[in-house]
Design a protein around this motif. Structure first.
Motif, mmCIF file in Angstrom:
data_model
loop_
_atom_site.group_PDB
_atom_site.id
_atom_site.type_symbol
_atom_site.label_atom_id
_atom_site.label_comp_id
_atom_site.label_asym_id
_atom_site.label_seq_id
_atom_site.Cartn_x
_atom_site.Cartn_y
_atom_site.Cartn_z
ATOM 1 N N SER A 107 1.170 4.076 -3.045
ATOM 2 C CA SER A 107 1.021 5.473 -2.786
ATOM 3 C C SER A 107 2.081 6.649 -3.317
ATOM 4 O O SER A 107 1.864 7.526 -3.709
ATOM 5 C CB SER A 107 0.595 5.885 -1.323
ATOM 6 O OG SER A 107 -0.480 4.890 -0.927
ATOM 7 N N GLU A 108 3.286 6.139 -3.023
ATOM 8 C CA GLU A 108 4.432 6.646 -3.492
ATOM 9 C C GLU A 108 4.484 6.762 -4.862
ATOM 10 O O GLU A 108 4.748 7.902 -5.512
ATOM 11 C CB GLU A 108 5.554 6.183 -2.938
ATOM 12 C CG GLU A 108 6.005 6.408 -1.321
ATOM 13 C CD GLU A 108 7.236 6.185 -0.916
ATOM 14 O OE1 GLU A 108 8.146 6.649 -1.632
ATOM 15 O OE2 GLU A 108 7.588 5.256 -0.179
ATOM 16 N N GLY B 202 1.704 9.146 -6.186
ATOM 17 C CA GLY B 202 2.401 10.736 -5.873
ATOM 18 C C GLY B 202 3.408 11.128 -6.927
ATOM 19 O O GLY B 202 3.319 12.156 -7.416
ATOM 20 N N THR C 289 9.789 0.764 -0.778
ATOM 21 C CA THR C 289 9.011 0.968 -1.947
ATOM 22 C C THR C 289 10.045 0.384 -3.429
ATOM 23 O O THR C 289 9.509 -0.336 -4.129
ATOM 24 C CB THR C 289 8.661 2.420 -2.402
ATOM 25 O OG1 THR C 289 7.780 2.800 -1.406
ATOM 26 C CG2 THR C 289 7.832 2.802 -3.582
ATOM 27 N N GLY D 233 0.792 -1.079 -0.011
ATOM 28 C CA GLY D 233 -0.031 0.025 0.035
ATOM 29 C C GLY D 233 0.805 1.183 0.048
ATOM 30 O O GLY D 233 0.506 2.284 -0.928
ATOM 31 N N PRO D 234 1.862 1.551 0.879
ATOM 32 C CA PRO D 234 2.593 2.694 1.031
ATOM 33 C C PRO D 234 3.483 2.846 -0.377
ATOM 34 O O PRO D 234 3.596 3.905 -0.992
ATOM 35 C CB PRO D 234 3.638 2.284 1.993
ATOM 36 C CG PRO D 234 2.875 1.416 3.070
ATOM 37 C CD PRO D 234 2.055 0.460 2.168
#
Length: 814
Positions: free
Chosen positions: A170-171, A174, A346, A166-167
């Motif tokens: 998101s990165e 973004g 990531t 998930g993170p």
């Protein structure tokens, strides 16, 4: 692949920078105060233990520049030092303890020693500083390797952990939003839109040309390759190879034009511009791998370099194309990670799918390579036998395939555990290694085609192509080292060690001096050969020297020229000949024991060339060998016998043994023949006939006069001997044959008989030869028990006699 290209360019730039710094510092005096400050800074950084790899690399680069300047400074005042040492040697050795010498000589010796110490001081100071720089560089290299090892073996987050997905997503989103926002901001700017409208014609033209090159360029290149393939003869794969490079260059030019159009418009944002600049590099990687796959796994046997069966080439080409796409995607991910500073978690999550797919493709390629067999290969000759070069390539390919399978399995497992740097360092370098080896094979094939085009010979039978292939492999080794994690500094360090050379006495032998020595010797050797050729073809034929003398002059010039070229080469390299005294002394011992026969023959060859007891073309006899001298070398002489075989005779046999030279100085010689006639023949008539026959032959000299003598009363005939001097003793057999033919004809006309030996065989008691006949006396004697005594008359007896009264009697008269 992108990182490798950047590292390669950086390596080239670093080598140029080091060369520039070396030349600049060598041309100026060394500031040792500044060097000491650099040493203090290095000691502080090394002892602190908290420096980064970049800081260590910067410091190492600076110290390496100093070290190169120190190496150049070691030869300071070399000419002055040699002069002073020669002056001291002229004065002779210093007096022993308790002895004295003239005051002026002692004073002069002291002055020269002081001058020598002052002249040697800069070189010794530079040598000491060079040693210190070497030590600092070794310490820095050790610290860098320790930091890299710790970073490589650090256990990181596992990409299989769902909590990290998930993170990571998101990165990435973004980063994408940031790029889009940059474009929107530029579109909202009236100034940027106005600039884009002004440049719109140029932008449209550049974009149109870019699309044309990207879409139609590959087709043009394909048609050009097909045309060259049809219209050129075998061996001109050179032009087809050059044309195939257009499949990389033309689309690459299209990508560059596309990026130029985007920059002219000004619409992409700052971050997108960074990404666009990398687009041509990614395109180059994609095009290069696809081109390499096409060259390696082409359906045409004359193009394909890998010994694969045709049904596997398409599969291997597909896997290579997928790897090209994966490498481009990985390059994009690395660019985004650096641009937006992604976290380690990531990066691990984004890189793992690409790593897994790349490992899968690598695994499949490894299976194909490791499963190669001679039966499947189509690289054979006309009789179905596998070519020797293909056998070697097949063995290497199988070995590489097994290694690829291991790395493709171990890499993803370690990355899944959390050692993703180790996994990346196993899979992606393995893929790059395959591409490098494929490029080496392609270049080797290009060299063979180029050789066939230039020389019109079979490249498989040439040593030139083998040596060229070896050079290509050597050039690929530094790239292979960079692929597997070697630093640019490691390569420059190897180069520095290579340039350093080694010490021979007080002289440093470097590759530069060695190459200088080879170059000077090659020039001297070439000049010697040119002089020999000029003497042999232009000057010596106009002199009165015979062939042997001309060969002696040419050979002597060759030996003197080679020795002079060797001395000049050694002197030009800066090697002190006195330093070779120990080596020469050691060689003299070996010559005295193991090489004495070779030296003996060598000296004998020189004596033969100077005294010239034999010359080329002479008819000689040495030991059991007789023939014509064909060549006199420094070790042995080649004689061609009359049955057309070559006999190599050591030169020492001509000096220590007995040699018969039938044609020394001239070819005039004597022939001897004997003739027998029957008893009762008029001897004066025979003598006159033989003398007329000899005189009429055109090869017989009349001065001195030929002679015919009545030699003796033989057992079977009256014997006469012919003695005559002929113009060319080499024609001896033909002359004797002419004599015999004419003698037979004239004797037949004059009814003179040539006798031959007659033998009469007679038998005593021939009935004893009858094997089935038994004398009746034997039976009676056997029955009565009387003892039978053999008699001479019961045995076979033969006798020979010569019938001189009937010389014409033959075997049938018996």
């Amino acid at each position: 692949m992108t990182a490798l290209i950047r590292r390669g360019l950086a390596a080239i730039a670093m080598l140029l920078l080091c060369a520039t710094v070396t030349v600049a510092q060598a041309q100026s005096d060394i500031d040792y105060k500044e060097w000491l400050s650099t040493v203090e800074k290095a000691d502080t950084l090394i002892d602190g233990g908290e420096a980064t790899v970049k800081e260590y690399e910067d410091l190492r680069r600076e110290i390496a520049g100093w070290r190169d300047s120190f190496l150049q400074a070691e030869s300071t005042n070399a000419g002055r030092i040699d002069t002073l040492q020669s002056q001291l040697e002229t004065l002779g050795p210093p007096p022993a303890e308790g002895e004295s010498e003239a005051e002026d000589i002692a004073q002069r010796r002291a002055d020269l020693n002081d001058q020598l110490s002052q002249a040697q001081a800069p070189g010794r100071r530079a040598q000491e500083a060079y040693t210190q720089a070497n030590g600092l560089i070794s310490e820095i290299d050790g610290n860098i390797r320790e930091l890299q090892t710790n970073r490589l073996l650090t256990l990181g987050p596992s990409p299989l952990n769902p909590q990290l997905w998930g993170p990571a997503f998101s990165e990435v989103m973004g980063a994408g939003a940031s790029v889009v926002q940059g474009v929107r901001d530029n579109l909202a700017s009236e100034t940027i839109r106005a600039t884009a409208r002004e440049n719109l014609p140029v932008i449209v033209l550049v974009v149109g040309l870019s699309i044309l090159l990207l879409l139609r360029g590959p087709r043009w290149i394909t048609k050009l390759e097909e045309m060259l393939r049809r219209r050129t003869r075998r061996g001109t794969g050179v032009w087809r190879f050059v044309a195939s490079l257009g499949s990389i260059i033309v689309p690459f030019a299209g990508l560059i034009l596309l990026v130029v159009a985007a920059e002219i418009s000004g619409l992409p944002g700052e971050n997108l511009n960074v990404i666009l600049i990398s687009v041509p590099i990614w395109g180059m990687v994609l095009l290069y791998i696809r081109w390499l796959a096409d060259q390696s796994f082409n359906s045409d046997d004359s193009i394909a370099t890998m010994p694969l069966p045709s049904w596997q080439r398409t599969e291997a080409w597909l896997y290579s194309s997928v790897l090209a796409v994966l490498f481009v995607l990985r390059g994009m991910g690395e660019t985004l990670a650096q641009l937006y500073d992604f976290s380690e978690e990531t990066i691990a999550v984004l890189d793992f799918p690409l790593l897994l797919l790349s490992a899968l493709m690598l695994f499949r390629l490894g299976l194909i390579l490791s499963g190669l067999s001679e039966e499947d290969s189509e690289d054979t000759d006309g009789e179905g036998t596998l070519l020797e070069g293909s056998t070697f390539r097949m063995q290497i390919a199988r070995l590489i395939g097994r290694g690829a399978i291991f790395l493709s399995v171990a890499g993803p497992i370690l990355a899944a555990i959390g050692y993703h740097r180790v996994g990346q360092g196993m899979v992606f370098p393995a893929v790059q290694t395959l591409s490098l080896l494929a490029l080496v094979l392609v270049l080797q094939r290009f060299v063979r085609d180029l050789y066939a085009l230039i020389t019109r010979k079979d490249p498989n039978d040439s040593l030139v192509t083998v040596l060229a292939g070896f050079v290509i492999i050597l050039l690929a080794l530094p790239v292979l080292a960079l692929i597997w994690g070697a630093r640019i500094a490691d390569l420059t360090e190897l180069w520095a060690r290579f340039q350093e050379g080694f010490l021979l006495g007080d002289t440093r032998i470097s590759p530069t001096s060695f190459l200088t020595m080879l170059l000077v010797f090659a020039v001297g050797y070439s000049v010697t050969r040119l002089l020999q050729s000029g003497l042999r073809s232009s000057i010596l034929p106009k002199t009165r020297l015979d062939i042997g003398g001309q060969n002696a002059v040419v050979s002597g010039l060759g030996y003197a020229g080679v020795m002079l070229a060797a001395l000049l080469a050694i002197t030009a390299a800066g090697i002190n000949l006195t330093a070779l005294g120990y080596v020469i002394s050691a060689l003299s011992v070996g010559i005295g024991f193991g090489l004495q026969n070779i030296v003996q023959n060598f000296v004998s060859g020189i004596i033969l060339l100077i005294e010239r007891p034999i010359s080329q073309g002479d008819w000689i006899e040495v030991g059991p060998n007789m023939g014509i001298v064909k060549d006199i070398s420094v070790r042995a002489t080649r004689i061609e016998t009359f049955d057309r075989t070559d006999v190599i005779v050591p030169n020492s046999d001509f000096i220590s043994g007995t040699v018969t030279n039938f044609t020394r100085g001239n070819v005039i010689g004597r022939v001897f023949a004997s003739v027998g006639v029957a008893y009762g023949t008029d001897t004066r008539k025979v003598q006159d006939i033989l003398l007329r026959i000899v005189r009429q032959h055109d090869m017989v000299l009349l001065n001195p006069e030929p002679s015919v003598v009545f030699a003796r009363f033989g057992a079977d005939s009256l014997e006469f001997e012919i003695r005559a001097i002929v113009r060319d003793v080499n024609q001896k057999l033909n002359i004797l044959s002419d004599f015999n033919h004419e003698i037979a004809r004239r004797f037949a006309e004059e009814e003179i008989e040539i006798p031959f030996a007659q033998r009469d065989i007679w038998l005593r008691n021939p009935e004893a030869l009858r094997s089935n006949a038994v004398p009746p006396q034997a039976d009676v004697a056997g029955k009565s028990g009387d003892k039978q005594v053999p008699r001479d008359s019961d045995t076979e007896t033969t006798a020979e006699h010569r019938d001189e009264d009937f010389p014409t009697a033959g075997p049938d008269d018996a």
